[in-house]
Design an enzyme around this catalytic site. Structure first.
Site, PDB file in Angstrom:
ATOM      1  N   TYR A  41      -7.573 -86.665 -41.588  1.00 55.52           N
ATOM      2  CA  TYR A  41      -8.786 -86.353 -42.399  1.00 55.52           C
ATOM      3  C   TYR A  41     -10.100 -85.995 -41.653  1.00 55.52           C
ATOM      4  O   TYR A  41     -10.498 -84.702 -41.469  1.00 55.52           O
ATOM      5  CB  TYR A  41      -9.109 -87.247 -43.372  1.00 55.52           C
ATOM      6  N   TYR A  70     -15.769 -68.277 -37.185  1.00 58.18           N
ATOM      7  CA  TYR A  70     -15.926 -66.964 -38.094  1.00 58.18           C
ATOM      8  C   TYR A  70     -17.282 -66.243 -38.296  1.00 58.18           C
ATOM      9  O   TYR A  70     -17.623 -65.044 -38.277  1.00 58.18           O
ATOM     10  CB  TYR A  70     -15.273 -67.339 -39.439  1.00 58.18           C
ATOM     11  N   THR A  92      -3.963 -78.719 -45.049  1.00 60.80           N
ATOM     12  CA  THR A  92      -4.855 -78.293 -46.143  1.00 60.80           C
ATOM     13  C   THR A  92      -6.429 -78.036 -45.354  1.00 60.80           C
ATOM     14  O   THR A  92      -6.758 -77.313 -45.686  1.00 60.80           O
ATOM     15  CB  THR A  92      -5.004 -79.565 -46.991  1.00 60.80           C
ATOM     16  N   GLY A 103     -10.395 -66.173 -44.338  1.00 62.06           N
ATOM     17  CA  GLY A 103      -9.778 -64.937 -44.190  1.00 62.06           C
ATOM     18  C   GLY A 103     -10.235 -64.074 -45.818  1.00 62.06           C
ATOM     19  O   GLY A 103     -10.427 -62.732 -45.643  1.00 62.06           O
TER      20      GLY A 103
END
Length: 327
Positions: A154, A168, A101, A111
């Site tokens: 986590y 990104y 996740t 994206g």
């Protein structure tokens, strides 16, 4: 898609993943109050339809059942990525899915943001600091995290998500915001999530013994959810050069035992405090340095702990369907 009334001024269309969760539902509500359209996406693993059912009549609100580990194709102007179970009870239930996740979910949301050319905010966590050796924790601290322990799904998942966000940003010039969220509490917390505030309040309302792990001297800093949501929205509204990571939390530190004593006092409960071993890799101290948030956002928490706890106690008292327990 719901249609907006013709007389209403146009706002942004905002995607909130994990939007029916504790923090996400408050974020959706505040965004709606500001005049935006909100697309709330959740797979309801830890989130609850009950948290957003009061928003259902608002024509600006949409609810979509979807798992962020699968691609999502929608048209929005901003993305808040909050999707991930956040309490040990929930994220350790299926640790592989928790990591997926955080990581695959981040890839999919990044994206989407890249395709649309829109800003995206990542709800990261103070758990990226692990069991810190620096106190208080500033954003420049790289952390002290066990990469193979029961909390790692986590902690490391969120650290990897931060890496993806900044890659990104560097590689695709994507507009990103990364918020490191410290302990947050308030109405709509899950009653069985194992976190100290909800756990202590529920047990105190029921008159049950309250379990204190270790000697109770480990510390946390608790931020009321309305303050946290305001910080997230302020961070999203900053110029593109402000990326974070940025700590959002309450710098007022107190011990777990002190928290338990305050809750018992506020409720007037007969609950007794009992001891238990500390969980593996449980941080000993946790306190945010919020200098960056103060300087860049003009933000700091406004709601005192006792005031926030009384609101939270009222929520759980109603949820449990019981009257407050008197001595």
């Amino acid at each position: 898609m719901k249609k907006r009334a013709q007389y209403e001024l146009p706002g942004k269309r905002v995607l909130v993943t994990g939007g029916s969760g504790f923090i996400g539902s408050h974020l959706c509500e505040q965004l709606l109050n500001q005049g935006h359209d909100v697309l709330c996406v959740d797979n309801f693993f830890t989130g609850s339809r009950r948290n957003v059912e009061h928003l259902g009549e608002n024509p600006r609100f949409e609810l979509l059942c979807h798992d962020v580990t699968f691609p999502l194709f929608v048209e929005v102007d901003e993305i808040y990525n909050l999707a991930c179970p956040a309490s040990p009870v929930h994220y350790q239930f299926d640790p592989v899915q928790t990591t997926k996740t955080s990581v695959i979910g981040a890839v999919n949301m990044l994206g989407l943001a890249k395709r649309l050319g829109v800003p995206i905010l990542q709800a990261s966590t103070s758990e990226v600091y692990g069991d810190p050796t620096v106190h208080p924790q500033a954003e420049s601290y790289w952390g002290n995290v066990n990469p193979t322990g029961p909390r790692s799904c986590y902690d490391e998942g969120k650290r990897c998500a931060e890496t993806l966000f900044f890659d990104y940003h560097r590689q695709h010039n994507l507009r990103i915001k990364v918020a490191r969220i410290f302990n947050t509490y308030g109405p709509r917390m899950h009653p069985n999530d194992g976190r100290v505030v909800s756990n202590f309040i529920v047990r105190a309302l029921k008159g049950e013994d309250i379990t204190i792990c270790g000697n109770g001297q480990q510390t946390r800093s608790f931020c009321y959810v309305d303050d946290l949501v305001n910080g997230l929205i302020k961070l999203m509204a900053t110029q593109s050069g402000v990326t974070g990571p940025m700590n959002l939390g309450n710098p007022c530190e107190l011990s777990i035992r002190e928290l338990a004593d305050i809750i018992v006092e506020l409720i007037g409960s007969r609950s007794k405090l009992i001891g238990a071993p500390l969980p593996t890799d449980d941080p000993q101290r946790r306190q945010p340095d919020i200098t960056m948030a103060r300087n860049v956002l003009g933000w700091e928490p406004q709601i005192p702990l006792r005031q926030g706890l009384m609101k939270t106690i009222g929520y759980f008292d109603e949820l449990l369907g019981s009257a407050t327990i008197a001595v």
